[in-house]
Motif scaffolding. Structure first.
Motif, PDB file in Angstrom:
ATOM      1  N   LEU A 334      41.117  -4.666  -0.050  1.00  0.00           N
ATOM      2  CA  LEU A 334      41.569  -5.125   1.261  1.00  0.00           C
ATOM      3  C   LEU A 334      43.063  -5.431   1.279  1.00  0.00           C
ATOM      4  O   LEU A 334      43.755  -5.115   2.258  1.00  0.00           O
ATOM      5  CB  LEU A 334      40.785  -6.373   1.672  1.00  0.00           C
ATOM      6  N   LYS A 338      45.735  -3.637   3.823  1.00  0.00           N
ATOM      7  CA  LYS A 338      46.607  -4.344   4.766  1.00  0.00           C
ATOM      8  C   LYS A 338      48.071  -3.998   4.540  1.00  0.00           C
ATOM      9  O   LYS A 338      48.851  -3.836   5.489  1.00  0.00           O
ATOM     10  CB  LYS A 338      46.390  -5.849   4.635  1.00  0.00           C
ATOM     11  N   GLN A 374      33.423  -3.872   8.480  1.00  0.00           N
ATOM     12  CA  GLN A 374      34.353  -3.877   7.345  1.00  0.00           C
ATOM     13  C   GLN A 374      35.798  -3.637   7.802  1.00  0.00           C
ATOM     14  O   GLN A 374      36.724  -4.293   7.325  1.00  0.00           O
ATOM     15  CB  GLN A 374      33.929  -2.823   6.322  1.00  0.00           C
ATOM     16  N   ARG A 377      38.031  -6.481   9.188  1.00  0.00           N
ATOM     17  CA  ARG A 377      38.670  -7.414   8.259  1.00  0.00           C
ATOM     18  C   ARG A 377      40.141  -7.082   8.005  1.00  0.00           C
ATOM     19  O   ARG A 377      40.886  -7.898   7.483  1.00  0.00           O
ATOM     20  CB  ARG A 377      37.896  -7.446   6.941  1.00  0.00           C
TER      21      ARG A 377
END
Length: 509
Positions: A334, A338, A374, A377
């Motif tokens: 993640l 990002k 998912q 997020r």
């Protein structure tokens, strides 16, 4: 589809009622020798040269046959008994099986092979599979049981290409039927012939008593169209169906625990994948594409949504296919996702439509919903869109209407060229996400004419390495075939290319 606890409870209640009415009673009577097969979607055109979806292809292949087959891994003769290639690597001579007749009584000869392949490539036919036969330069028929096919250049996957459903042999009598009508009146040499067909409801396959091989043990296969997974399972457990497709993982234990049915599992060549149209914003940025893959936890999808009933691999084609490189699943990260989104100019994410099928693949809707959660997020707000599957396919063929989607891809020939030519070559007929790399195109052309297996596999590896770097799509997993089968059924065969062979199936009294 079973999408929540309410559906599971509803099915449990229904099963309880069935149990009270005699759940463990004998299955359907043997007297009619009719096997009932419940599937989620109906066939479309039964013309092999126009078929594209799996439910249709299964029916097409029950009715028609090809010169050779790769159902069991190795190339085996079907309507051809032997073959050889000349020193020029372009002249193929096939000896044909004698005493074979089409369902209409027409003898099978070399002229039927010539007619079928010429019909496929004829622009007037308009087949979307025309490219399957484009390598053929000429066809000669020196006698009824010999056909000589010359290719325009050496072509390594030629025998594999001939196993494709689009290369099925049609009766020459089809020439008198308008192309658009043949799909409702197919005439092949297969173990079964078309009996009746009520589109959207029921299709029957009737045993071909004049079949050249071992005669079917069944008189009829009745194919019933039952879109709801729970309804198909109920049909199996109540004795209304003998075989049902796409058992949801959540209901697999229930089927396994019953006295009158069980599961038949077989790995398949079908990858379930996510793709992004590289010509449409924001997916024209590779960092966005990479971020999406990093934000999706594939392992969680396999363990959670699929309950472990799927095979993990990051390779676009199954590692069981010769030449396929077995890549690991793309990682889940993640923080990196990002970071890439921020570098691409989307620090807060973005909104997008995500197209998914519903009822076409096992738990496809649930997968879409899990991916939606998912991606949220990392700030990507996903709107799930699920048109009727025929509409979905038509939109994908436009190549400019859908930017972000989930789909499944099988491999009917068991050779990587099938995928490369159709899905990865620039302009390929099912290259829906507009992937294009001149070097990949060059290598695809080269591997087709490289008859040395070692050298060809080296080219195939290079192609796959380039595709991994370009990152236009990624695999979630390989779909396992999960059928519910009554204990009274014997001899049913399911192959990795997802063909179901009813010819050797039988029913116990």
């Amino acid at each position: 589809m079973l999408t929540n606890r309410r559906d599971l409870l509803k099915l449990s209640s229904a099963l309880a009622l069935v149990a009270g009415a005699g759940l463990n009673a004998p299955m359907l009577a043997q007297s009619s020798a009719t096997l009932v097969y419940a599937t989620g979607t109906d066939a479309s055109s039964l013309d092999p040269q126009f078929s594209s979806d799996l439910p249709t292809i299964r029916m097409v292949r029950a009715i028609h046959e090809t010169l050779v087959s790769a159902d069991k891994g190795e190339i085996e003769g079907v309507l051809a008994t032997e073959w050889s290639v000349g020193e020029d690597k372009t002249t193929w001579t096939f000896k044909l099986r004698p005493n074979v007749k089409f369902h209409d009584g027409t003898p099978f000869t070399s002229k039927a092979v010539k007619y079928s392949f010429e019909r496929l490539v004829d622009p007037a036919t308009g087949s979307p599979h025309k490219s399957s036969g484009n390598i053929i330069a000429s066809i000669d028929t020196p006698d009824d049981l010999t056909v000589v096919i010359r290719t325009s250049s050496p072509f390594a996957p030629f025998l594999a290409q001939l196993t494709a459903y689009s290369m099925s042999i049609l009766s020459p009598s089809a020439a008198s039927v308008p192309v658009k009508e043949y799909g409702q009146k197919p005439i092949g040499t297969g173990a079964f012939k078309l009996g009746s067909w009520t589109p959207g409801e029921k299709l029957t396959l009737v045993a071909n008593d004049a079949y050249w091989g071992t005669k079917p043990k069944l008189g009829t296969v009745e194919v019933r169209v039952v879109p709801e997974d729970s309804a198909r399972v109920l049909m199996l457990l109540s004795g209304q169906a003998h075989v049902v497709s796409n058992i949801p993982p959540a209901l697999a234990p229930r089927v396994e625990s019953t006295a009158n049915a069980g599961l038949l599992r077989e790995q398949s060549f079908r990858s379930i994948y996510v793709a992004m149209n590289v010509k449409m914003e924001p997916f024209d940025d590779i960092k966005v594409r990479q971020a999406i893959s990093l934000a999706i936890d594939k392992d969680a999808l396999i363990k959670g949504v699929m309950r472990g009933m799927a095979t993990a691999s990051g390779s676009f084609d199954s590692p069981t296919i010769a030449g396929s490189v077995n890549y690991p699943l793309d990682p889940f990260d993640l923080a990196k996702a990002k970071q890439l989104l921020a570098e691409a100019g989307y620090p807060d994410g973005f909104s997008t439509d995500f197209y998914i099928p519903t009822g076409r693949y096992t738990n496809d809707r649930q997968l879409g919903e899990a991916i939606q959660a998912q991606l949220a997020r990392v700030g990507i707000k996903v709107n799930l869109v699920s048109p009727e599957f025929a509409t979905y396919q038509a939109m994908l063929r436009g190549k400019d209407k859908i930017a972000f989607y989930m789909l499944g891809k099988g491999n009917s020939t068991g050779d990587l060229d099938f995928t490369l030519n159709l899905v990865r070559r620039t302009g390929g007929s099912i290259n829906y996400n507009n992937y294009s790399n001149p070097k990949v195109d060059e290598l695809i052309a080269q591997q087709r004419i490289e008859v040395n297996a070692e050298k060809r596999n080296a080219m195939l590896k290079d192609i796959q390495e380039l595709m991994q770097k370009d990152f236009g799509s990624f695999v979630l997993f390989y779909d396992n075939q999960i059928y519910g089968v009554a204990k009274s059924v014997g001899g049913l065969e399911v192959y990795p290319n997802e063909f179901i062979n009813f010819a050797n199936a039988s029913l116990k009294a």
